[in-house]
Motif scaffolding. Structure first.
Motif, PDB file in Angstrom:
ATOM      1  N   ALA A 112       3.609  11.431  40.444  1.00 51.29           N
ATOM      2  CA  ALA A 112       4.619  11.149  41.325  1.00 51.29           C
ATOM      3  C   ALA A 112       3.973  10.593  42.600  1.00 51.29           C
ATOM      4  N   LYS A 221       8.891   7.211  48.620  1.00 48.90           N
ATOM      5  CA  LYS A 221       9.908   7.182  48.595  1.00 48.90           C
ATOM      6  C   LYS A 221      10.377   5.484  48.569  1.00 48.90           C
ATOM      7  N   TYR A 225       8.966   6.252  44.485  1.00 48.65           N
ATOM      8  CA  TYR A 225       8.040   7.174  43.982  1.00 48.65           C
ATOM      9  C   TYR A 225       8.167   8.753  45.229  1.00 48.65           C
ATOM     10  N   ASN A 227       9.702  11.505  43.775  1.00 49.46           N
ATOM     11  CA  ASN A 227       8.973  12.034  43.427  1.00 49.46           C
ATOM     12  C   ASN A 227       8.168  13.587  43.989  1.00 49.46           C
ATOM     13  N   GLY A 230       8.800  15.990  46.132  1.00 43.61           N
ATOM     14  CA  GLY A 230       8.540  17.540  45.283  1.00 43.61           C
ATOM     15  C   GLY A 230       6.808  18.315  45.547  1.00 43.61           C
ATOM     16  N   GLU A 234       2.337  19.169  40.164  1.00 39.21           N
ATOM     17  CA  GLU A 234       2.425  18.636  39.213  1.00 39.21           C
ATOM     18  C   GLU A 234       1.181  17.227  38.142  1.00 39.21           C
TER      19      GLU A 234
END
Length: 471
Positions: A112, A221, A225, A227, A230, A234
């Motif tokens: 991510a 972003k 990227y 994600n 979030g 992860e």
């Protein structure tokens, strides 16, 4: 019949002798050799292969060309390199690295925050893989070898093994870490800290902005990227996700070059602690305020800077270092007594308790100086206080053995600079391989390692990876 059996044995032994590593043909061929041993009645021992390592060839010219090409993705003119996290040049560099991984037959993925992975599956892919790599970002006006040698050199090490026909038992994986340098968001080893499971960092990044007030998530972003907005947990790796991690890196110091030693086998990484200190005084006119009546925050800062040097030297160890890298005075006018002084201090050691004792002495000095000079100690913040990391003995032994087999001189040494390896040590056993660099220069355009030294490092890395893969 006896002559036939003996001839068959000689043929099998000859095939095995030219291999650089036991098991180089893969597990199926290993079983064939075992069958032939039983059939012939003669045991096939591991060969000493004194000449076979000559086939361990690095495509050094191509590797140097790749280093030069990657250096062109820069926001400053050559020979300097400036490559900041999630910038346009950073994104282009990422594409270049992923292309090289794919050309080498690696399966590429990203997490991510943009840590890039390229995997070569072993014949027992269920085993924990062996990981190698480094970073590719660059602080403003730095050089083209820091980190990059460990990324592109790792890809070339895989190519070396593939050209030999080596078959890894454990999968081999190359990583290009996101943002080892703290340039944009003030956080060093951002990618590897997250991989090591830093919950604190994952939370901090939700509200972190750069000097242009761009948030971390928006910057990520913009680089593709999305994600990163979030849950960054992860990205976290479980301890034991990898069997070993090995990082190839320029020394960033002068020792190997001065001694004429080819390879440094790193035994420990000194961890830094960062401290922010602020003194506040009354300020005043440089001519009108009498010396006995002054509350000079600038002099308090100067005295503390000298105290940092004293406490570090008093530790009695050459491995203890301290630096006042930032000193800001307010209002910053030649005819004005400083009303505020801000220092940022970096202190490092491979002995955590000794480093922490130095920090405590610095704190006590700051308190005493504030009292003596009648200023306020308004800030004394320990920003980070990471523990040092020790290299795993099995990895250092594999690296030393590789050096011996390649007839390369080597020495054990510590790393006073910190690296992504410091945090990967929390995920798996860790080791580092150093190569010489010109006068120890780093983080400047004059940074340089010769083609020969880089090739030697890649050979040692390739052989170390092969040994670890077969463990």
């Amino acid at each position: 019949m006896m002559a036939l059996r003996f001839s068959l044995f000689v043929f099998i032994f000859s095939l095995y002798f030219i291999c650089d590593f036991p098991g180089i043909f893969g597990h199926d061929e290993d079983r064939t050799i075992k069958t032939m041993e039983e059939f012939s009645g003669y045991p096939i021992h591991e060969p000493k292969y004194p000449n076979s390592l000559s086939s361990l060839s690095v495509n050094a010219d191509t590797l140097q060309k790749q280093i030069d090409e990657l250096a062109t993705f820069s926001d400053s003119p050559a020979p300097s390199v400036t490559r900041i996290l999630y910038s346009e040049k950073d994104v282009l560099a990422r594409s270049y690295i992923k292309d090289l991984m794919e050309l080498s037959g690696l399966s590429v993925r990203e997490d991510a925050v943009g840590n890039i992975f390229g995997r070569w599956n072993g014949y027992e892919p269920e085993l924990a893989p062996v990981l190698t790599g480094s970073h590719f970002d660059a602080i403003p006006y730095s050089g083209k070898y820091d980190g990059v040698v460990g990324v592109l050199g790792a890809i070339e090490a895989i190519n070396v093994l593939k050209r030999l026909g080596f078959k890894p038992k454990r999968s081999l994986e190359v990583i290009a870490f996101t943002s080892e340098e703290p340039t944009r968001f003030g956080i060093s080893c951002l990618g590897s800290r997250l991989l090591a499971g830093s919950v604190q960092l994952a939370e901090l990044l939700k509200k972190t902005v750069d000097s242009q007030n761009i948030s971390f998530s928006d910057a990520a972003k913009s680089a593709g990227y999305a994600n990163a907005k979030g849950d960054l947990s992860e990205v976290f790796l479980k301890k034991g996700s990898y069997f070993a991690f090995v990082e190839l890196h320029i020394e960033q110091g002068p020792i190997l070059e001065k001694e004429g030693t080819s390879i440094g086998v790193v035994t420990a990484i000194a961890a830094p602690a960062s401290i922010k200190v602020t003194f506040e005084g009354n300020g005043g006119h440089a001519g009108a305020a009498l010396m006995p009546e002054r509350n000079d925050a600038g002099l308090a800062a100067a005295e503390l800077a000298l105290a940092v040097e004293k406490h570090v030297l008093d530790s009695g160890s050459i491995d203890t270092v301290g630096t006042v890298g930032i000193l800001k005075l307010h209002p910053g006018a030649i005819n004005s007594i400083p009303s505020m002084a801000h220092l940022e201090i970096d202190t490092r050691d491979i002995d955590e308790s000794r480093r922490n004792l130095v920090i405590e002495k610095i704190h006590q000095s700051a308190l005493a100086i504030a009292k003596k000079r009648k200023v306020i100690l308004s800030e004394f913040e320990i920003v980070n206080q990471d523990p040092p990391a020790l290299s795993d003995e099995s990895i250092t032994k594999a690296t030393e053995l590789a050096c011996q087999e390649l007839n390369l001189t080597h020495k054990k040494m510590i790393s006073r600079a910190y690296h992504d390896s410091l945090f990967m040590a929390r995920v798996s056993p860790m080791g580092m391989i150093f190569i010489p660099c010109y006068k120890g220069y780093s983080h400047k355009p004059e940074e340089f390692s010769s083609v020969v030294d880089i090739a030697n490092g890649v050979k040692v890395l390739a052989l170390t990876l092969a040994k670890l893969s077969l463990s």
